[in-house]
Write an enzyme that holds these catalytic residues in place. Structure first.
Site, PDB file in Angstrom:
ATOM      1  N   HIS A 198      16.819  57.789  22.935  1.00  0.00           N
ATOM      2  CA  HIS A 198      15.421  57.381  22.475  1.00  0.00           C
ATOM      3  C   HIS A 198      14.723  57.878  23.440  1.00  0.00           C
ATOM      4  CE1 HIS A 198      16.226  53.461  22.527  1.00  0.00           C
ATOM      5  NE2 HIS A 198      15.088  53.574  22.315  1.00  0.00           N
ATOM      6  N   VAL A 235      17.881  49.409  21.567  1.00  0.00           N
ATOM      7  CA  VAL A 235      19.132  50.043  20.477  1.00  0.00           C
ATOM      8  C   VAL A 235      19.733  51.573  20.978  1.00  0.00           C
ATOM      9  CG1 VAL A 235      19.102  51.489  18.793  1.00  0.00           C
ATOM     10  CG2 VAL A 235      17.254  49.989  18.974  1.00  0.00           C
ATOM     11  N   HIS A 264      11.242  57.680  23.544  1.00  0.00           N
ATOM     12  CA  HIS A 264       9.776  56.724  23.335  1.00  0.00           C
ATOM     13  C   HIS A 264       8.462  58.114  24.538  1.00  0.00           C
ATOM     14  CE1 HIS A 264      10.731  53.197  22.779  1.00  0.00           C
ATOM     15  NE2 HIS A 264      11.821  53.321  23.628  1.00  0.00           N
ATOM     16  N   ILE A 307       8.674  51.459  15.006  1.00  0.00           N
ATOM     17  CA  ILE A 307       8.365  50.801  13.893  1.00  0.00           C
ATOM     18  C   ILE A 307       7.492  49.607  14.171  1.00  0.00           C
ATOM     19  CG2 ILE A 307      10.041  48.972  13.896  1.00  0.00           C
ATOM     20  CD1 ILE A 307      10.348  48.841  11.147  1.00  0.00           C
TER      21      ILE A 307
HETATM   22  P1  5GP Z   1      14.257  50.493  22.967  1.00  0.00           P
HETATM   23  O1  5GP Z   1      14.303  48.577  24.033  1.00  0.00           O
HETATM   24  O2  5GP Z   1      15.541  50.510  23.050  1.00  0.00           O
HETATM   25  O3  5GP Z   1      13.996  51.550  24.189  1.00  0.00           O
HETATM   26  O4  5GP Z   1      13.613  50.903  22.833  1.00  0.00           O
HETATM   27  C1  5GP Z   1      13.542  50.528  21.124  1.00  0.00           C
HETATM   28  C2  5GP Z   1      12.743  51.702  19.917  1.00  0.00           C
HETATM   29  O5  5GP Z   1      12.858  50.964  19.002  1.00  0.00           O
HETATM   30  C3  5GP Z   1      11.463  50.270  19.889  1.00  0.00           C
HETATM   31  O6  5GP Z   1      10.034  50.260  20.189  1.00  0.00           O
HETATM   32  C4  5GP Z   1      11.228  49.130  18.440  1.00  0.00           C
HETATM   33  O7  5GP Z   1       9.851  48.959  17.925  1.00  0.00           O
HETATM   34  C5  5GP Z   1      12.251  50.514  17.963  1.00  0.00           C
HETATM   35  N1  5GP Z   1      12.378  50.026  16.166  1.00  0.00           N
HETATM   36  C6  5GP Z   1      13.912  49.369  16.504  1.00  0.00           C
HETATM   37  N2  5GP Z   1      13.640  49.141  14.918  1.00  0.00           N
HETATM   38  C7  5GP Z   1      13.590  49.883  14.692  1.00  0.00           C
HETATM   39  C8  5GP Z   1      13.449  50.833  12.940  1.00  0.00           C
HETATM   40  O8  5GP Z   1      14.183  49.695  12.304  1.00  0.00           O
HETATM   41  N3  5GP Z   1      12.822  52.080  12.411  1.00  0.00           N
HETATM   42  C9  5GP Z   1      11.869  52.115  13.460  1.00  0.00           C
HETATM   43  N4  5GP Z   1      11.300  53.579  12.502  1.00  0.00           N
HETATM   44  N5  5GP Z   1      11.816  51.732  15.003  1.00  0.00           N
HETATM   45  C10 5GP Z   1      12.497  50.431  14.975  1.00  0.00           C
END
Ligand code: 5GP
Length: 125
Positions: free
Chosen positions: A110, A106, A112, A36
């Protein structure tokens, strides 16, 4: 202590279709969708459909079918976005932020896939 999966995390809500996402591809065990808040021109997240917090949780508890499916889905995204260096793509970066020091936002596993420009140094030193 074990892994305490939070059923209310944002990706669990995406999997339950309570909130929308921009799907790139989907398989029996995995879902890929656009981030997002993209950090590069191509920024796609790949998640397993199972309730796994992070990579070590996934590898410990997922079935071989889920693990193979997840890895192949990541490779499928790379292919769909034409990032493979062996097919004249310009390459990509694969990241799985994990836990406190990994700065994981999150708590659902996941990866990236980032690409579309030169991404610079791996971490801030
Ligand atoms: P982390 O920091 O956990 O590795 O990355 C979480 C990712 O999830 C971030 O890059 C953030 O932009 C993405 N993200 C958070 N909320 C949402 C959402 O509601 N939809 C989508 N598509 N991505 C999200």
């Amino acid at each position: 202590m074990g892994y305490q999966y939070d059923q209310d995390n944002i990706f669990a809500k995406i999997l339950r279709k309570e909130i929308p996402c921009d799907t790139v591809c989907e398989t029996k065990h995995s879902l890929a969708f656009k981030d997002i808040n993209p950090a590069s021109p191509i920024h796609i997240l790949i998640i397993p459909k199972g309730a796994y917090i992070n990579f070590d949780h996934f590898v410990k508890e997922a079935s071989e079918e889920e693990i193979i499916d997840f890895n192949r889905t990541i490779a499928e995204v790379v292919q769909l976005e034409k990032l493979n260096p062996d097919l004249d793509g310009h390459g990509y970066r694969l990241i799985a932020n994990t836990g406190l020091h990994g700065v994981q936002e999150v708590p659902h596993l996941h990866f990236h896939v980032l690409g579309g420009k030169a991404l610079g140094p791996m971490v801030v030193r």
